[in-house]
Design an enzyme around this catalytic site. Sequence first.
Site, short mmCIF file in Angstrom:
data_model
loop_
_atom_site.label_atom_id
_atom_site.label_comp_id
_atom_site.label_asym_id
_atom_site.label_seq_id
_atom_site.Cartn_x
_atom_site.Cartn_y
_atom_site.Cartn_z
N CYS A 130 0.82 -1.22 0.00
CA CYS A 130 0.00 0.00 0.00
C CYS A 130 0.85 1.27 0.00
O CYS A 130 0.33 2.35 -0.27
CB CYS A 130 -0.92 0.01 1.21
SG CYS A 130 -1.99 -1.41 1.30
N HIS A 270 -3.69 6.93 3.03
CA HIS A 270 -4.03 5.62 2.49
C HIS A 270 -5.43 5.24 2.97
O HIS A 270 -5.76 5.39 4.14
CB HIS A 270 -3.00 4.59 2.97
CG HIS A 270 -3.34 3.20 2.56
ND1 HIS A 270 -3.70 2.88 1.27
CD2 HIS A 270 -3.38 2.04 3.26
CE1 HIS A 270 -3.95 1.58 1.20
NE2 HIS A 270 -3.77 1.05 2.39
N ASN A 300 -9.93 -0.69 0.26
CA ASN A 300 -8.47 -0.57 0.20
C ASN A 300 -7.99 -1.06 -1.17
O ASN A 300 -8.10 -2.24 -1.48
CB ASN A 300 -7.86 -1.42 1.33
CG ASN A 300 -6.35 -1.32 1.40
OD1 ASN A 300 -5.71 -0.78 0.49
ND2 ASN A 300 -5.78 -1.86 2.45
#
Length: 343
Positions: A130, A270, A300
Site C-alpha cells: 500500500c 491511504h 483498500n
Amino acid sequence: MSTTQLFKNPRAAHGFQGRTCSIAAVGSYVPERILTNAELEKMVDTTDEWITTRTGIRERRIAAEGEFTSDMAAKAARRAMDKAGITPDQIDLIIVATITPDMLFPATACLVQHKLGASRAAAFDIEAACSGFIYALEIGQQFIMSRAYNTVLVIGAERLSSIVNWKDRNTCVLFGDGAGAAILQHRPDAHGLLTACMGADGEKAMLLCMPGGGSRIPASTDSVEAGLHHLQMDGKETFKNAVTAMLTAAQEALRRCEIDISRIKLMIPHQANRRIIDAVGDRLGVKPEQVFVNVDKYGNTSAASVAIALDEAVTQGRLQRGDLALLVVFGAGLTWAAAVIEW
Ligand code: ACO
C-alpha cells in the site's frame, strides 16, 4: 506572499543542486462493477453494519473478467497523459507499484509500456504494497532531479480481487480494484515534491502477506489447497502499526518542511480503514475538512489508493495549484511513507 516563504524545501536545505520535480497531472480508473456490502452479506457471515462501523467501507470496485492490472494501469495513465498534454513518445520511464502484477514476470510496467505505445520508455515495477505509490513517486523524482529523465509516469494499480479469499470475512470485505497515475516533470514555477519520508520493518513482514506463489512456496496442488495464494492479515496488529507508522512519518515530513499541519490544505491518507484515518488525523490535529476520504466507495486498493484519492481531490477542486498536500501511506512489508507536495 510567495509560496517559497511558506515552507522550507528540504531538498534545497541539503545542498540540492538538481531540478525540482512536480506532478504535472494525475489520472485514475476504477472498474465499473460495484460490489456492495449487501452483496457481501450473501457471500460470507457479515453485515453491512459491521463493515460500515468497523471500516467505513460501503462498496468497492471489482475488475471485469479479462481486465487485468496492466489494463487498469494503462487507462489511468492515459487519463493523466491527456491532462498533462503529453504523447506516449515523451515518456522516458514507467514505474508501476503493485502487489498484483499481471504475472510474476515480466514487469507489469512493460505491459503498460506496450499498451500505451511508449516505446522510448524504460519500465519496471516496484513492490511496497500500500506504500508503493509514494515509494514510486520518490524514485521517479530522483530521475527528474538528476536530469536523467524529463518525463516519468508513476502508476499504482491493483487487482486485489484476484488474491482475496472470498470465503474469509476477515479480509474479503476490505479490498477493491483500481489504478491511479501521475506524470512527473520539472515545472519551473513549482517546488513539487518537497519531501518523502519512507520506512520499513521487515521483522513484521508476516503480519500481512501472501505466502504462496514465490520461491519459498512455489505453486503446487498442496499450496493451492492450503489457500496460500490468498492475502492473509493479522488485522488488529496491522491496525496498531498503521496508526503509529503513519503518524510518525507524517510528523517527520512536516518537520522537514518546517510547516505546521494547519498549513496543509489537504491530507490524503491511504484508504484502508476510516478508523485508521480518523486516529491519524486526530493525533496530527487536522480538521475534518482537511482530510480526503473515499474509502467508503473503493475500500483498500493498496498501491492505487492515494493515487486515486489524489486524482479525485484535484478533480473535485479540493486541491488547487500552489496548495500543500500531505500524502501518508502504510502497508505490507511493513512499509510506510509520507510526502509533502506543493500541488
Ligand atoms: N463481519 C463480521 N464480523 C467480522 C468480520 C466481518 N467482515 N471480520 C471480522 N469479524 C469479527 C472477528 O471474527 C472478531 O470476532 P471475535 O471477536 O468473535 O473473534 C470480531 O469481528 C472483531 O475482530 P477484530 O479483528 O478485533 O476487528 P477490528 O476492529 O480490529 O477490525 C479490521 C478488523 C477491519 C481488519 C481492522 O483490524 C483493520 O482495518 N486492520 C488494518 C488493515 C490495514 O491497515 N491494512 C493496510 C495495509 S493493507 C496492504 O498493504 C495490502
